[in-house]
Write an enzyme that holds these catalytic residues in place. Sequence first.
Site, mmCIF file in Angstrom:
data_model
loop_
_atom_site.group_PDB
_atom_site.id
_atom_site.type_symbol
_atom_site.label_atom_id
_atom_site.label_comp_id
_atom_site.label_asym_id
_atom_site.label_seq_id
_atom_site.Cartn_x
_atom_site.Cartn_y
_atom_site.Cartn_z
ATOM 1 N N LYS A 64 0.833 -1.209 0.000
ATOM 2 C CA LYS A 64 0.000 0.000 0.000
ATOM 3 C C LYS A 64 0.864 1.254 0.000
ATOM 4 O O LYS A 64 0.649 2.177 -0.791
ATOM 5 C CB LYS A 64 -0.921 -0.032 1.214
ATOM 6 C CG LYS A 64 -2.009 1.019 1.201
ATOM 7 C CD LYS A 64 -2.976 0.789 2.367
ATOM 8 C CE LYS A 64 -3.707 -0.525 2.225
ATOM 9 N NZ LYS A 64 -4.521 -0.859 3.391
ATOM 10 N N ARG A 79 -3.563 2.945 8.513
ATOM 11 C CA ARG A 79 -3.910 1.706 7.794
ATOM 12 C C ARG A 79 -2.696 0.808 7.661
ATOM 13 O O ARG A 79 -1.568 1.266 7.494
ATOM 14 C CB ARG A 79 -4.446 2.047 6.398
ATOM 15 C CG ARG A 79 -5.602 3.027 6.401
ATOM 16 C CD ARG A 79 -6.048 3.365 4.984
ATOM 17 N NE ARG A 79 -6.770 2.276 4.356
ATOM 18 C CZ ARG A 79 -7.085 2.236 3.062
ATOM 19 N NH1 ARG A 79 -6.713 3.227 2.268
ATOM 20 N NH2 ARG A 79 -7.745 1.219 2.561
ATOM 21 N N GLY A 83 -8.371 -7.193 4.487
ATOM 22 C CA GLY A 83 -9.198 -7.281 5.683
ATOM 23 C C GLY A 83 -8.580 -8.004 6.856
ATOM 24 O O GLY A 83 -9.202 -8.120 7.910
ATOM 25 N N MET A 131 -5.757 -7.246 8.577
ATOM 26 C CA MET A 131 -5.098 -6.408 9.594
ATOM 27 C C MET A 131 -5.896 -5.131 9.814
ATOM 28 O O MET A 131 -6.890 -4.881 9.159
ATOM 29 C CB MET A 131 -3.655 -6.140 9.175
ATOM 30 C CG MET A 131 -2.779 -7.383 9.230
ATOM 31 S SD MET A 131 -1.081 -7.078 8.756
ATOM 32 C CE MET A 131 -1.236 -6.644 7.038
ATOM 33 N N ARG A 147 -3.270 -1.338 -6.345
ATOM 34 C CA ARG A 147 -2.435 -2.532 -6.252
ATOM 35 C C ARG A 147 -2.748 -3.411 -7.448
ATOM 36 O O ARG A 147 -3.803 -3.256 -8.081
ATOM 37 C CB ARG A 147 -2.704 -3.298 -4.954
ATOM 38 C CG ARG A 147 -4.133 -3.787 -4.809
ATOM 39 C CD ARG A 147 -4.430 -4.314 -3.423
ATOM 40 N NE ARG A 147 -5.851 -4.592 -3.258
ATOM 41 C CZ ARG A 147 -6.455 -4.742 -2.083
ATOM 42 N NH1 ARG A 147 -5.768 -4.630 -0.972
ATOM 43 N NH2 ARG A 147 -7.751 -5.003 -2.019
ATOM 44 N N HIS A 151 -15.553 -7.939 1.163
ATOM 45 C CA HIS A 151 -14.571 -8.815 1.807
ATOM 46 C C HIS A 151 -14.702 -10.241 1.294
ATOM 47 O O HIS A 151 -13.713 -10.893 0.933
ATOM 48 C CB HIS A 151 -14.772 -8.782 3.331
ATOM 49 C CG HIS A 151 -13.922 -9.769 4.065
ATOM 50 N ND1 HIS A 151 -14.364 -11.047 4.367
ATOM 51 C CD2 HIS A 151 -12.667 -9.686 4.538
ATOM 52 C CE1 HIS A 151 -13.408 -11.688 5.013
ATOM 53 N NE2 HIS A 151 -12.376 -10.886 5.127
ATOM 54 N N SER A 165 15.204 -42.505 -9.887
ATOM 55 C CA SER A 165 13.914 -41.835 -9.767
ATOM 56 C C SER A 165 13.659 -41.645 -8.276
ATOM 57 O O SER A 165 13.633 -42.600 -7.515
ATOM 58 C CB SER A 165 12.784 -42.675 -10.380
ATOM 59 O OG SER A 165 11.553 -42.002 -10.253
ATOM 60 N N CYS A 172 9.176 -39.302 -8.928
ATOM 61 C CA CYS A 172 7.868 -39.903 -9.203
ATOM 62 C C CYS A 172 6.949 -39.895 -7.984
ATOM 63 O O CYS A 172 5.931 -40.569 -7.974
ATOM 64 C CB CYS A 172 8.021 -41.327 -9.733
ATOM 65 S SG CYS A 172 8.917 -42.428 -8.615
ATOM 66 N N TYR A 194 13.272 -34.988 -15.420
ATOM 67 C CA TYR A 194 11.817 -35.048 -15.575
ATOM 68 C C TYR A 194 11.136 -35.156 -14.216
ATOM 69 O O TYR A 194 11.751 -35.512 -13.202
ATOM 70 C CB TYR A 194 11.400 -36.231 -16.459
ATOM 71 C CG TYR A 194 11.632 -37.597 -15.841
ATOM 72 C CD1 TYR A 194 10.669 -38.189 -15.012
ATOM 73 C CD2 TYR A 194 12.810 -38.302 -16.086
ATOM 74 C CE1 TYR A 194 10.885 -39.441 -14.446
ATOM 75 C CE2 TYR A 194 13.025 -39.550 -15.525
ATOM 76 C CZ TYR A 194 12.058 -40.107 -14.705
ATOM 77 O OH TYR A 194 12.264 -41.347 -14.132
#
Length: 914
Positions: free
Chosen positions: A39, A108, A117, A119, A352, A468, A798, A866, A886
Amino acid sequence: MSENKDPHVAHTSEATEGVKFVYDFTEGNRDLKDLLGGKGANLAEMTNLGLPVPPGFTITTEACKTYLGSGEEPVELRDEVSAHLDALEKKMGKKLGQADDPLLVSVRSGAKFSMPGMMDTVLNIGLSDKSVTGLAKQSGDDRFAWDSYRRLIQMFGKTVLGVDGELFEDALEKAKEAKKVTVDTDLEAADLKKLVTKFKKIVKTEAGRDFPQDPREQMDLAIRSVFESWNTDRAKLYRRQERIPGDLGTAVNVCSMVFGNLGPDSGTGVAFTRDPASGHQGVYGDYLQNAQGEDVVAGIRNTVPLADLEQIDKKSYDQLMQIMETLETHYKDLCDIEFTIERGQLWMLQTRVGKRTAGAAFRIATQLVDQGLIDEAEALQRVNGAQLAQLMFPRFDEGAKVEQLGRGIAASPGAAVGKAVFDSYTAIKWSRSGEKVILIRRETNPDDLDGMIAAEGILTSRGGKTSHAAVVARGMGKTCVCGAEDLEVDTKRRRMTVGDTVVEEGDTVSIDGSTGKVYLGEVPVVPSPVVEYFEGRMHAGADDADELVAAVHRIMAYADRVRRLRVRANADNAEDALRARRFGAQGIGLCRTEHMFLGERREMVERLILADADEEREDALKELLPLQKRDFVELFEAMDGLPVTVRLLDPPLHEFLPDITELSVRVALAESRKDANENDLRLLQAVHRLHEQNPMLGLRGVRLGLVIPGLFTMQVRAIAEAAAERKTAKGDPRVEIMIPLVGTVQELEIVREEAEQVIAEVVETTGVELKLALGTMIELPRAALTADQIAEAAEFFSFGTNDLTQTVWGFSRDDVEASFFTAYLEKGIFGVSPFETIDKDGVGRLVRLAAKAGRETRPDLKLGVCGEHGGDPESVHFFHEVGLDYVSCSPFRIPVARLEAGRAASHSTGSDHR
């Protein structure tokens, strides 16, 4: 203040000497997010751009971290704040809380990453019993002054002094009832003056002190409160949900107040430069006349669409449109903007990079490429695997017979079905019992966060796309419908009424976050168009779904072009293999052969394991061989031309043995009837002999192959014969045989020698030349630590990260996830389950070590993974960094792994789009 002390942060006055803790809005810029928070950095950026931003200053995150570490502000902070406040007062020509003409400020929060919302915010600081009359005189509006004062006491009492917010809400409701009005704006100055007196009594009773009349004390306490709000339960929960580090702290923004509650020519709103739900360009947002900023995002009053502002105040509307275009071009992204109009004067309070839905993220990324604002590499960084996974979820069947209850604003897409619940506690309780729930509220507030996380979707009767509920749901990827005004939500009686229809708690409802429609009962779902695209059943076209598919296609095509990691599938049969191939799999990284022995074949394996004589064992093997060969022929045909890694049998032994308790009961009952079965007695003896206290660490994997003669050689023969058959049929089988659970190179050498002998016999018998790679699974810490030795006998590794995580942590996954993982996550010991995202410091360190050591022995060693981590977005980036060749994952996660492999290979220097 000692309860705020954080043992991980140890700032002292010496350590902070010479550190600058406060920056004027004219001093910062958007690149200082770490220091000024999102902010503060963006307020500074807008100031630099010459946009109308009310003057103010930002207290840095370093000040917050110092306070949280020691329980006290840095000694230099008060003097710095005083100096900046003095400069602000001179600029504004009035002093904070001045009796005849007060300067008022907002305090703020503003962390590096948006936490909507979560804080604290306090508006109208500087008002007191004296200055409220000065504000009334200067504004010429008594009602406005007393409304602002009651708002200050309400916000300050709740956030700074810890007073239950419901007490203020109840008093406000009673004031409206007494006046026989339904909205706050219908209360007159006299009513609000009485309300202020009532609010001050609530503060005195609940907080044990009077509401502070000293404006500087108000500001200092509010600053501390914002610091402390970084560590509230809801903020911690949100950070865990969004994987935001807990050591960043929050900045605090002190901004001169501008007022949207000065009458019909004033107001406040939230605007988006594009629709955050769909990504489409246009005029999107909400506006509320005669209101302050919190009224819009709290959803307590229903707003009008931003487009209506053109009729209400065309001058401000035209200026806002121009500023929105400036900001989107400057940030090169969707911007979320908060603004206030004070008697016809437009002020920018925040901007933002806006949160967006998954579909919007893909659409916007490609739109910005087409507009020349970003390139393809940056577009790839603007989306992620979690968003792609959301797009693959099913949607409601439009052709189904449904009973529509109502319609609200489509705030966050998806198809959510569950039982209606009306508070967060019930949502959590029921979801932990396995129930799917829809959280229904008039409007949500930050205290509802844990219930929102537990629910399948969120439905509110108030608020819009900027409320919110909408903002938080979009950030979490939760389905959400807001502002369904036809629905009367009664949280006390736990019911919702729509006309003559009553929905009680526990009744099933369905909500469509893409259309805003709300249905009674369960609506059937159909596959996502994105899944249909991956399966080759949908192509890009003109309608909305096809537009999304086109955006996904473009970004996936680029990801595939730039990624280094190949993506394989975990698949055990031809059907799964074919689906994986359609999803873009470049082979099979794990074929679990134990899954081929379920059902009718389980008895054959049981006979094999329990066989006393060689003849019994050989008979069982002869029965299994042709069945195994047929499985492999089908699998190799499905993946023709692509590598297939077949893991030899690796079940925990108990999975193929009769249950010892059931068998014991059966034998005991038979003996009591003097009707003993010799086969059961023999079986029980064998099961007792082979019974293990911890089967996961017992006779399995390579150990099973070494102890049961012929088991692995039978499988190798079936694999080799299947490969030979495919080559004879002009196929192109590319087979890799993986030996599981190896802990020492000697185990691997014995099995490898036997396998090579079998392969040579098949080559001689069939006359077909075969080249089958032989490697191992690295799933034990000892294997990772001796990888240099094991690589002498292995052509590939693997990493079985599921078992490696279990053995490194000493966890039994089946037990611990249900027993204590929830507590570990809540206490912050885990940011995320190590079975979901790889533990880089422990398990990951072993992977890195083994990869390096293995390649030092065998430079051409092929490396893959894997475990379930192969499809986890964050883990894929780690495997890319370590240098694996991979990843392998379940078929459904292949597109996610492809996308993240591309993102890992194409890092952008653009802004962080967490």
